[in-house]
Design a protein around this motif. Structure first.
Motif, mmCIF file in Angstrom:
data_model
loop_
_atom_site.group_PDB
_atom_site.id
_atom_site.type_symbol
_atom_site.label_atom_id
_atom_site.label_comp_id
_atom_site.label_asym_id
_atom_site.label_seq_id
_atom_site.Cartn_x
_atom_site.Cartn_y
_atom_site.Cartn_z
ATOM 1 N N ALA A 128 16.990 -11.969 -11.471
ATOM 2 C CA ALA A 128 17.119 -13.247 -10.754
ATOM 3 C C ALA A 128 18.446 -13.337 -10.018
ATOM 4 O O ALA A 128 18.555 -14.028 -9.010
ATOM 5 C CB ALA A 128 16.993 -14.417 -11.738
ATOM 6 N N LEU A 129 19.461 -12.653 -10.532
ATOM 7 C CA LEU A 129 20.809 -12.832 -9.973
ATOM 8 C C LEU A 129 21.234 -11.743 -9.005
ATOM 9 O O LEU A 129 22.103 -11.959 -8.164
ATOM 10 C CB LEU A 129 21.842 -12.904 -11.119
ATOM 11 N N GLU A 130 20.658 -10.529 -9.137
ATOM 12 C CA GLU A 130 21.241 -9.426 -8.369
ATOM 13 C C GLU A 130 21.084 -9.608 -6.857
ATOM 14 O O GLU A 130 21.970 -9.230 -6.098
ATOM 15 C CB GLU A 130 20.770 -8.050 -8.846
ATOM 16 N N ASN A 131 20.016 -10.274 -6.435
ATOM 17 C CA ASN A 131 19.851 -10.519 -4.999
ATOM 18 C C ASN A 131 20.894 -11.488 -4.458
ATOM 19 O O ASN A 131 21.125 -11.577 -3.261
ATOM 20 C CB ASN A 131 18.464 -11.101 -4.701
ATOM 21 N N HIS A 132 21.506 -12.243 -5.381
ATOM 22 C CA HIS A 132 22.509 -13.231 -4.963
ATOM 23 C C HIS A 132 23.927 -12.692 -5.146
ATOM 24 O O HIS A 132 24.882 -13.456 -5.004
ATOM 25 C CB HIS A 132 22.357 -14.512 -5.793
ATOM 26 N N SER A 133 24.077 -11.412 -5.508
ATOM 27 C CA SER A 133 25.405 -10.832 -5.771
ATOM 28 C C SER A 133 26.192 -11.644 -6.791
ATOM 29 O O SER A 133 27.356 -11.973 -6.598
ATOM 30 C CB SER A 133 26.224 -10.744 -4.478
ATOM 31 N N VAL A 134 25.535 -11.995 -7.886
ATOM 32 C CA VAL A 134 26.222 -12.702 -8.977
ATOM 33 C C VAL A 134 26.424 -11.715 -10.127
ATOM 34 O O VAL A 134 25.488 -11.035 -10.544
ATOM 35 C CB VAL A 134 25.395 -13.925 -9.460
ATOM 36 N N LEU A 135 27.663 -11.654 -10.608
ATOM 37 C CA LEU A 135 27.988 -10.767 -11.730
ATOM 38 C C LEU A 135 27.499 -11.405 -13.024
ATOM 39 O O LEU A 135 27.893 -12.524 -13.358
ATOM 40 C CB LEU A 135 29.514 -10.575 -11.791
ATOM 41 N N LEU A 136 26.656 -10.690 -13.756
ATOM 42 C CA LEU A 136 26.113 -11.221 -15.017
ATOM 43 C C LEU A 136 26.792 -10.563 -16.208
ATOM 44 O O LEU A 136 26.925 -9.337 -16.258
ATOM 45 C CB LEU A 136 24.598 -10.954 -15.079
ATOM 46 N N LEU A 137 27.205 -11.392 -17.167
ATOM 47 C CA LEU A 137 27.781 -10.869 -18.408
ATOM 48 C C LEU A 137 26.991 -11.431 -19.583
ATOM 49 O O LEU A 137 26.698 -12.639 -19.622
ATOM 50 C CB LEU A 137 29.265 -11.251 -18.502
ATOM 51 N N ASN A 138 26.640 -10.561 -20.494
ATOM 52 C CA ASN A 138 25.825 -10.941 -21.649
ATOM 53 C C ASN A 138 26.734 -11.523 -22.731
ATOM 54 O O ASN A 138 27.502 -10.802 -23.355
ATOM 55 C CB ASN A 138 25.078 -9.699 -22.170
ATOM 56 N N ALA A 139 26.602 -12.824 -22.959
ATOM 57 C CA ALA A 139 27.445 -13.495 -23.962
ATOM 58 C C ALA A 139 26.701 -13.685 -25.280
ATOM 59 O O ALA A 139 27.097 -14.499 -26.115
ATOM 60 C CB ALA A 139 27.905 -14.840 -23.405
ATOM 61 N N GLY A 140 25.616 -12.910 -25.459
ATOM 62 C CA GLY A 140 24.866 -12.969 -26.705
ATOM 63 C C GLY A 140 23.390 -13.194 -26.429
ATOM 64 O O GLY A 140 23.035 -14.076 -25.647
#
Ligand code: NCD
Length: 323
Positions: A128-140
């Motif tokens: 969902a986020l990669e097309n928007h160039s948003v960095l995703l971090l897994n917080a759990g």
């Protein structure tokens, strides 16, 4: 040092412990070490990510993970917004991918996401986020993954053992089966050449088929598990994830000075990811022992590690800011 021009196409998400190579972990340890003094000394901080925005989106409770992501971002000059799940449109039935796309459409650059479902980061959030160039971090993620906690725990051990982790033994004690911290730590520590032992009653031992613990030695005996341990890690009993009530003598799985003196006099570090239940998982005296307990350091290291993850995620290398 001036704020850097960031390359918006460089996004390096950290979604699982299995994706963290020994090389990447060492890079992140070095970066976190360089910015560690920034956590407690405001005058040292540099706005290397100024103009960027981090959103924290926590669908499960948190104190230190959410606040440490927020503070790490602020110490690097970022804006921070928090999606208050309890009062947001999530309560009106909005799907996760729509909530994430909504935040992305408002110009958010990074997201720290905690969710109850295993696999949601790789299967739903990242697409969902990669097309928007948003960095995703897994917080759990559920009881499956907490890779940034594993990184901060390994960073704490890396500092305690002067950068020499390979060949060490870490013994985890307690509710291993329901702990995402235990799973992510086991995977990362194995990658770093650390032997992982687990001590838990049968009901709290992970299934033999769980690949995260394929190399770990599980036992019900505290004495057996602690033998040869250079470090011991207590885990919170995950009552909210228990499907049935099992009668367990929790006192048998409590970390204490007496246990360490009897079974692991060589042990040099005691960890707990928090939140801890004092006098249940660990004695007060051991939790507060300034020589052995790393619990407060883990919290400070968590901010530094999340600063390192944000810098690395946006492609700002260690050479750009190390003094
Ligand atoms: C852990 C978590 O939420 O996974 N805490 C943390 O992130 N520091 C451990 C726990 O809740 O027991």
């Amino acid at each position: 040092m001036t704020a850097t021009t960031l390359n918006p196409t460089v996004l390096r998400p950290v979604l699982t412990s299995a994706c963290i190579t020994a090389e990447l972990a060492t890079t992140l340890f070095t970066m976190a070490d360089a910015v560690l003094p920034w956590v407690t000394k405001a005058a040292l901080r540099q706005p290397l990510l100024a103009g960027r925005t981090l959103a924290t989106a926590f669908y499960e409770h948190s104190t230190r993970t959410r606040l440490s992501f927020a503070l790490a971002a602020e110490y690097l000059g970022m804006h921070v917004v928090d999606l208050n799940v309890a009062t947001s449109s999530v309560q009106k039935g909005e799907a996760l991918q729509d909530t994430l796309a909504t935040l992305a459409a408002m110009g958010v650059d990074a997201m720290a996401l905690r969710h109850g479902e295993a696999g949601i980061h790789t299967q739903v959030a990242q697409p969902a986020l990669e097309n928007h160039s948003v960095l995703l971090l897994n917080a759990g993620a559920g009881k499956a993954e907490h890779p940034t906690q594993a990184l901060l725990d390994a960073f704490t051990l890396w500092r305690r053992f002067d950068g020499k982790l390979a060949g060490k033994t870490v013994c985890m004690v307690g509710d291993i089966a329901h702990s995402r911290v235990a799973r992510s730590n086991a995977v990362l520590l194995n990658t770093l050449g650390v032997t992982v032992n687990g001590v838990a009653p049968h009901a709290w031992q992970p299934p033999a088929t769980d690949p995260a613990f394929a190399q770990a030695v599980m036992t019900e005996s505290l004495g057996e598990g602690l033998a040869n341990a250079d470090a011991a890690m207590a885990l919170r009993i995950q009552h909210e994830r228990h499907e049935t009530d099992t009668a367990i003598e929790v006192a048998q799985y409590q970390l204490s000075h007496a246990a360490l003196e009897q079974y692991a006099p060589q042990c040099r570090a005691v960890l707990h990811p928090g939140p801890m239940n004092r006098t249940v998982e660990i004695t007060n005296a051991l939790a507060d022992d300034p020589a052995l307990s790393c619990i407060t350091q883990q919290v400070t290291h968590g901010v530094a590690m999340r600063m390192a993850l944000l810098l690395h995620g946006f492609g700002v290398g260690v050479a750009r800011y190390a003094s």
